[in-house]
Write a protein that holds these residues in place. Structure first.
Motif, mmCIF file in Angstrom:
data_model
loop_
_atom_site.group_PDB
_atom_site.id
_atom_site.type_symbol
_atom_site.label_atom_id
_atom_site.label_comp_id
_atom_site.label_asym_id
_atom_site.label_seq_id
_atom_site.Cartn_x
_atom_site.Cartn_y
_atom_site.Cartn_z
ATOM 1 N N CYS B 388 10.837 12.029 2.841
ATOM 2 C CA CYS B 388 9.434 11.822 2.479
ATOM 3 C C CYS B 388 9.014 10.378 2.741
ATOM 4 O O CYS B 388 7.818 10.083 2.820
ATOM 5 N N MET B 405 3.886 4.172 3.342
ATOM 6 C CA MET B 405 2.827 5.034 3.872
ATOM 7 C C MET B 405 2.808 5.018 5.406
ATOM 8 O O MET B 405 2.824 6.050 6.051
ATOM 9 N N GLY B 409 6.854 7.266 5.646
ATOM 10 C CA GLY B 409 6.365 8.626 5.425
ATOM 11 C C GLY B 409 5.540 9.200 6.564
ATOM 12 O O GLY B 409 4.995 10.306 6.443
ATOM 13 N N LYS B 410 5.466 8.482 7.674
ATOM 14 C CA LYS B 410 4.579 8.924 8.765
ATOM 15 C C LYS B 410 4.996 10.290 9.330
ATOM 16 O O LYS B 410 4.170 11.183 9.519
ATOM 17 N N ALA B 413 4.145 13.070 6.916
ATOM 18 C CA ALA B 413 2.712 13.381 6.870
ATOM 19 C C ALA B 413 2.337 14.250 8.067
ATOM 20 O O ALA B 413 1.595 15.234 7.930
ATOM 21 N N GLN B 434 5.975 10.159 -3.889
ATOM 22 C CA GLN B 434 5.710 9.660 -2.534
ATOM 23 C C GLN B 434 4.765 10.597 -1.786
ATOM 24 O O GLN B 434 3.816 10.158 -1.140
ATOM 25 N N LEU B 438 1.196 9.991 -0.123
ATOM 26 C CA LEU B 438 0.972 10.253 1.309
ATOM 27 C C LEU B 438 -0.259 11.129 1.521
ATOM 28 O O LEU B 438 -1.077 10.870 2.406
ATOM 29 N N TYR B 442 -3.249 9.771 3.748
ATOM 30 C CA TYR B 442 -3.613 10.390 5.038
ATOM 31 C C TYR B 442 -4.728 11.437 4.876
ATOM 32 O O TYR B 442 -5.062 12.119 5.833
#
Lengths: 232, 479
Positions: B388, B405, B409-410, B413, B434, B438, B442
């Protein structure tokens, strides 16, 4: 030159080969000592099934040809076929093993050996090119990474040229001497370099065992560094 | 865009000679760090079992870079310093240089591998850019466990005082504080929360369930991530109703001396890991419990499951994740879930600690398929899932929010977006926090929930309000 050749394929071969075996044996003994004796009963809790399956899967890592590394992975895996089969089962080598070790191994045909040798050479060139041209691999590569590829390449190339005079621009005995000496240099390098994965492959894969930490070790480390004070 | 640049640039910076760190550190050491690091490294090697592992990795590490394409952090930044092998090599080179004969001999010819202040800065930065998800480990042909190396690097750094304040403060409270939990929840507050949860359940189901506290000789002693008491009431109520519906209400208890399953020692320190495990085991022994039941938390489950047998010795207890218990109840027909309640599209996030590094992959999927019709998998999933972005304790470090972020976590996402799911199930307190951040960051059109949050909605309890009735009431309440 003949004396040099005899020396290279006689005492020097015996010495370097024994050196390699002892070097690899040392790795095995140390790993077994640390894992088997020092960890002892804690190993009962280790994920053995996963470890064994992982080791077997990686021996034929087809499912690990993931996007982004498929080319490199294929060359790496396929090169191992020739790297294992030719040095052990080529007719000329089988004779050598019989003379030195008294082993009576089956041999592969010359044609098969030629194909495997060329295939291995091609794979080694691909691996070299990957290191040179793929940015992220170049970033991680040091002189030793290139040297090892060259050192593995040399005995294969020289062996092929020596056994195919029509492709060989050099004298036969020069090429044979190169073949012996490069192979023997490789024997010496194996225990000290990543080529030792010949045996360590089976021990690295057991990292699951290394999560079986030693009870009380954290306390001892803290005591040694800070005494009995608070250490949170 | 500025945030991306902010997240990508090296985290340790010097501004007019003054050093700023990527995360808050309590009293950061500024002098003799190299000597102190080597001293700590030597002590660790002397008393622990890491030496053969390091010997083996030093010799056989192929530096083939396959790990690069598996690492969500490297995939997001493309920076060679984020390649797992590069990070591991920082530690291996130091080991080789100072603790092997070959390294010593090599140092007579060159100074290139000496440990320097800059390398320590790089370590304290890179070891906390890694989420210790161990995805790279599954794709390393040599089996190098980069997650374990990250952990070892963090352990040595922690011994010279370099550790994110967020983790240090939490473990200090857990081991030395009055409350013995990372969120500093006193016993009174716990009792209030349990009372509140009982009221909520009664209001919703029409049945009163008083949580059993400090009951002796029960089969299960329950531990969850303590933050669930503050942030995830639905997950806890879901756990409770499953126990009630299965007829096991008199078989479990919560201990008041230790009710926190969190173990940040798993992320950075052998000493903390062991002592937190011992504290947990002590509580089970005090209550004369027989089994340890861990709520929806990835690292709490893994640390208890893997390390209770290691550190508890003869006092060891079997450890179960709550999803294992729930699946068992479903398979034995002890609980019934209404398949018509959850109509949204649902996806499932595998917490790394219980999937790739654990034993729970199929169990939650069997539960989900038993009552959710529109279930889609993320790609990849299971043991190959992406982290995550908050793993390895990073989620607790608020000051690296931009990094978590934009980089960590890209991939996750993107994965969630591709599924088109309206609900993301995440059975882990850390992942949940998390992922919620996210989703907000996003602007993903979905919500993040625990598996038992959904079970709470769909479960049928004889003599209580039906799931349909509860759904209607909830809809009216929302209007």
């Amino acid at each position: 030159m003949e004396q040099w050749l005899d020396f290279a394929k006689g005492p020097l071969f015996a010495f370097t080969f024994l050196f390699m075996i002892l070097g690899l044996f040392r790795h095995v003994v140390l790993q077994i000592y640390y894992l088997g004796i020092r960890k002892g009963r804690r190993l009962r809790n280790a994920p053995w099934r996963k470890i064994i399956l992982d080791t077997l899967t990686w021996a034929v890592p087809v499912k690990h040809f993931i996007p982004g590394t498929a080319f490199f992975s294929s060359a790496s895996f396929l090169s191992h076929i020739g790297l294992i089969l030719v040095p052990v089962f080529l007719v000329d080598h089988v004779v050598l093993w019989e003379g030195f070790l008294g082993l009576n191994l089956p041999s592969i045909g010359k044609g098969v050996a030629d194909v495997l040798t060329l295939f291995t050479i091609a794979c080694l060139i691909v691996l070299f090119c990957c290191r040179v041209f793929v940015g992220r691999q170049r970033a991680m590569s040091g002189p030793m990474d290139y040297l090892i590829l060259i050192m593995v390449f040399l005995p294969f190339a020289s062996g092929f040229l020596a056994s195919h005079p029509k492709f060989n621009p050099f004298a036969w005995d020069t090429m044979m001497l190169t073949h012996f000496l490069s192979a023997e240099a490789l024997f010496v390098l194996i225990p000290f370099t990543k080529l030792s994965h010949i045996v360590l492959f089976f021990f690295d894969r057991v990292s699951g065992l290394h999560w079986q930490l030693r009870p009380g070790a954290g306390d001892k480390v803290a005591d040694a560094l800070f005494g009995k004070e608070a250490r949170v | 865009m500025d945030e991306v640049i902010e997240a990508v640039k090296p985290l340790v910076q010097r501004d007019n000679g003054k050093k700023t760190y990527p995360y808050y550190i309590e009293n950061p050491v500024t002098e003799n760090r190299v000597e102190r690091f080597l001293e700590a490294f030597a002590a660790v090697l002397h008393f622990t079992d890491y030496k053969p592992l390091l010997d083996s990795y030093c010799t056989s590490n192929a530096k083939c870079n396959r790990c690069a394409v598996t690492c969500p952090v490297y995939l997001a930044t493309g920076d060679p310093k984020d390649i797992p092998c590069y990070r591991t090599n920082l530690l291996l080179e130091t080991y080789k240089r100072y603790f092997t004969f070959g390294g010593w001999a090599n140092s007579r010819f060159s100074n290139g591998t000496d440990l320097t202040e800059e390398i320590i800065d790089e370590m304290l930065d890179l070891f906390y850019r890694c989420t210790a998800c161990r995805r790279c480990t599954t794709e390393c042909p040599m089996g190098v466990d980069h997650g374990l190396m990250t952990r070892l690097g963090r352990y040595i750094l922690s011994l010279i005082g370099i550790v994110p304040k967020a983790l240090q403060v939490a473990t200090r409270e857990q081991l030395e504080g009055e409350t013995h939990n990372t969120s500093k929840i006193p016993k009174v507050a716990l009792m209030d929360t349990l009372e509140f949860l009982s009221d909520e359940i009664e209001e919703s189901f029409g049945v009163r369930m008083e949580a059993p506290v400090d009951k002796y000789d029960r089969e299960y002693v329950f531990f969850c991530a303590v933050s669930d008491y503050l942030l995830e009431p639905d997950t806890l109520m879901g756990n409770a109703v499953v126990l009630y519906a299965a007829g096991d209400w008199d078989k479990w208890t919560i201990g008041t001396q230790d009710f926190d399953g969190i173990n940040y020692g798993l992320f950075y320190s052998d000493w903390h890991l062991e002592n937190i495990i011992k504290q947990l085991v002590h509580e089970v022994t005090r209550l004369r419990g027989k089994k340890i039941l861990i709520g929806e938390c990835g690292h709490a489950s893994r640390s208890a499951h893997d390390f209770v047998p290691v550190f508890a010795g003869k006092e060891s207890y079997p450890v179960f994740n709550f999803m294992e218990y729930t699946l068992d109840c479903i398979e034995k027909g002890k609980i019934k879930l209404n398949p018509n309640i959850i109509t949204e599209r649902v996806t499932y996030h595998d917490p790394c600690n219980i999937s790739r590094s654990g034993w729970i992959v199929e169990q939650p999927r069997k539960i989900i398929r038993s009552f959710i019709k529109d279930f889609v998998e993320m790609e990849p999933h299971g043991v190959n899932n992406y982290c995550c972005g908050g793993g390895g304790g990073l989620v607790s470090v608020d000051e690296i929010y931009n990094f978590r972020m934009n980089i960590g976590g890209k991939q996750k996402a993107d994965q969630i977006r591709e599924t088109g799911a309206e609900i993301v199930i995440s059975p882990c307190a850390n992942c949940k926090k998390q992922l919620k951040e996210l989703v907000e960051f996003y602007k993903l059109p979905c919500k993040v929930m625990g598996l038992h949050d959904l079970i709470l909605k769909a479960i049928e309890i004889p003599g209580a309000k039906s799931a349909e009735e509860r759904k209607e009431e909830a809809a009216m309440f929302e209007m």
